[in-house]
Design a protein around this motif. Sequence first.
Motif, PDB file in Angstrom:
ATOM      1  N   ALA A  92      79.975 -49.240 144.740  1.00 26.06           N
ATOM      2  CA  ALA A  92      78.911 -48.820 145.652  1.00 26.06           C
ATOM      3  C   ALA A  92      79.133 -47.393 146.134  1.00 26.06           C
ATOM      4  CB  ALA A  92      78.843 -49.780 146.843  1.00 26.06           C
ATOM      5  N   ARG A  93      80.381 -47.040 146.415  1.00 22.85           N
ATOM      6  CA  ARG A  93      80.659 -45.665 146.835  1.00 22.85           C
ATOM      7  C   ARG A  93      80.233 -44.674 145.760  1.00 22.85           C
ATOM      8  NH1 ARG A  93      86.009 -47.577 148.468  1.00 22.85           N
ATOM      9  NH2 ARG A  93      86.899 -46.345 146.751  1.00 22.85           N
ATOM     10  N   GLN A  94      80.543 -44.988 144.504  1.00 18.19           N
ATOM     11  CA  GLN A  94      80.188 -44.095 143.414  1.00 18.19           C
ATOM     12  C   GLN A  94      78.684 -44.021 143.230  1.00 18.19           C
ATOM     13  OE1 GLN A  94      82.394 -42.073 141.644  1.00 18.19           O
ATOM     14  NE2 GLN A  94      80.405 -41.162 141.129  1.00 18.19           N
ATOM     15  N   LEU A  95      78.007 -45.163 143.425  1.00 19.03           N
ATOM     16  CA  LEU A  95      76.551 -45.179 143.323  1.00 19.03           C
ATOM     17  C   LEU A  95      75.941 -44.215 144.337  1.00 19.03           C
ATOM     18  CD1 LEU A  95      73.865 -46.445 142.273  1.00 19.03           C
ATOM     19  CD2 LEU A  95      74.107 -48.131 144.117  1.00 19.03           C
ATOM     20  N   LEU A  96      76.392 -44.277 145.586  1.00 18.69           N
ATOM     21  CA  LEU A  96      75.855 -43.389 146.615  1.00 18.69           C
ATOM     22  C   LEU A  96      76.197 -41.934 146.319  1.00 18.69           C
ATOM     23  CD1 LEU A  96      75.353 -46.109 148.031  1.00 18.69           C
ATOM     24  CD2 LEU A  96      75.966 -44.995 150.187  1.00 18.69           C
ATOM     25  N   ALA A  97      77.397 -41.702 145.808  1.00 14.18           N
ATOM     26  CA  ALA A  97      77.772 -40.334 145.453  1.00 14.18           C
ATOM     27  C   ALA A  97      76.889 -39.796 144.332  1.00 14.18           C
ATOM     28  CB  ALA A  97      79.245 -40.286 145.041  1.00 14.18           C
ATOM     29  N   ASP A  98      76.587 -40.647 143.354  1.00 10.60           N
ATOM     30  CA  ASP A  98      75.734 -40.219 142.247  1.00 10.60           C
ATOM     31  C   ASP A  98      74.312 -39.893 142.727  1.00 10.60           C
ATOM     32  OD1 ASP A  98      77.859 -40.585 140.544  1.00 10.60           O
ATOM     33  OD2 ASP A  98      77.167 -42.508 139.762  1.00 10.60           O
ATOM     34  N   ILE A  99      73.771 -40.720 143.632  1.00  9.38           N
ATOM     35  CA  ILE A  99      72.442 -40.454 144.180  1.00  9.38           C
ATOM     36  C   ILE A  99      72.457 -39.137 144.961  1.00  9.38           C
ATOM     37  CG2 ILE A  99      70.709 -41.254 145.835  1.00  9.38           C
ATOM     38  CD1 ILE A  99      71.451 -44.129 145.001  1.00  9.38           C
ATOM     39  N   SER A 100      73.513 -38.930 145.737  1.00  5.48           N
ATOM     40  CA  SER A 100      73.630 -37.694 146.508  1.00  5.48           C
ATOM     41  C   SER A 100      73.701 -36.477 145.586  1.00  5.48           C
ATOM     42  CB  SER A 100      74.879 -37.765 147.390  1.00  5.48           C
ATOM     43  OG  SER A 100      75.030 -36.596 148.159  1.00  5.48           O
ATOM     44  N   ALA A 101      74.456 -36.594 144.500  1.00  8.30           N
ATOM     45  CA  ALA A 101      74.555 -35.482 143.546  1.00  8.30           C
ATOM     46  C   ALA A 101      73.210 -35.167 142.920  1.00  8.30           C
ATOM     47  CB  ALA A 101      75.582 -35.828 142.468  1.00  8.30           C
ATOM     48  N   ARG A 102      72.461 -36.218 142.609  1.00  9.48           N
ATOM     49  CA  ARG A 102      71.139 -36.005 142.008  1.00  9.48           C
ATOM     50  C   ARG A 102      70.196 -35.333 143.005  1.00  9.48           C
ATOM     51  NH1 ARG A 102      67.732 -39.150 137.817  1.00  9.48           N
ATOM     52  NH2 ARG A 102      69.771 -39.917 137.198  1.00  9.48           N
ATOM     53  N   ALA A 103      70.239 -35.784 144.262  1.00  9.19           N
ATOM     54  CA  ALA A 103      69.386 -35.153 145.274  1.00  9.19           C
ATOM     55  C   ALA A 103      69.732 -33.673 145.434  1.00  9.19           C
ATOM     56  CB  ALA A 103      69.542 -35.880 146.603  1.00  9.19           C
ATOM     57  N   PHE A 104      71.013 -33.376 145.453  1.00  8.64           N
ATOM     58  CA  PHE A 104      71.420 -31.974 145.605  1.00  8.64           C
ATOM     59  C   PHE A 104      70.985 -31.145 144.405  1.00  8.64           C
ATOM     60  CE2 PHE A 104      74.255 -28.332 145.437  1.00  8.64           C
ATOM     61  CZ  PHE A 104      74.260 -27.915 146.764  1.00  8.64           C
ATOM     62  N   ALA A 105      71.098 -31.713 143.214  1.00 11.38           N
ATOM     63  CA  ALA A 105      70.695 -30.989 142.017  1.00 11.38           C
ATOM     64  C   ALA A 105      69.211 -30.634 142.038  1.00 11.38           C
ATOM     65  CB  ALA A 105      71.026 -31.801 140.774  1.00 11.38           C
TER      66      ALA A 105
END
Length: 282
Positions: free
Chosen positions: A263-276
Amino acid sequence: MIFVGLDAHLDRIPATVSAYLARLDAAPTWTRHPDTTHYAASTMKVAVLVALYRDLAAGRLAHDTAVPVRNEFDSAQPGAARFACTRPARNDDDVWDRLGGTAPLRWLAERMIVRSSNLATNLLLKQVGLPAVADVWARAGARHSVTGRGIEDFAARTVGITNLVTAADLAALLRGLALGATRPGPLATPESCAAMLDLLVAQEHREDLAAGLPAGTRIAHKNGWVRGVRHSVGVVYPADAPPYVLAVCSTSDRPDHSPDEVARQLLADISARAFAHRHQLG
């Protein structure tokens, strides 16, 4: 449209994932089940923080008020026995080390956010009261979020008194703080909002939304987790784009078989996509 592929991926995982992404002054760019309720975990601590700062600004409490540190609290369930917090491995030994003594309100607020101390949270909730936290949610424009009890009030939980949040409501609360730091708003004074954002920037549990951002990116955020639950909400301040708010709530369909690292990685991946996609928001 930029999150179409992400939605398809989230449809396949064994969890309910809710999200809300928007610039501070705009309609959301992407939402996913934004009004679905989730158990709040520690994200409710932001509403407690705002209730405290409202009392401080009104003179009902003072930053240096010495609060007795006692691990005994009244249940939200009328007639139930008083309850206590357990002392987990990762929950700020500094507060527990003050048992039997006192601690200033300002310090307890810092520990509640920066270290996510459950004991500090219940001590502060005792000072401000549940009605004041409910008022904060209402002022933020939250439609479904509720703070009905303290942490580990199991008697209240047994009868259905609980703490709930939605991605949309968490985003509204953080957006209110961010905008409130620049102009008068419904949550608190600009000075109080700025001080609360500084605490949220300083919080030390950075393994989800913050982990998806480039090093050094400013984010004012709060997360929360229990078995099968991982949420995080934050205001991100890119150096080259306007700030935006992102809230993600994830509740597993199989909590006993869902490691928190996933779950932590999932949220990190979503955050990375939003930043991109920060330049395409709004």
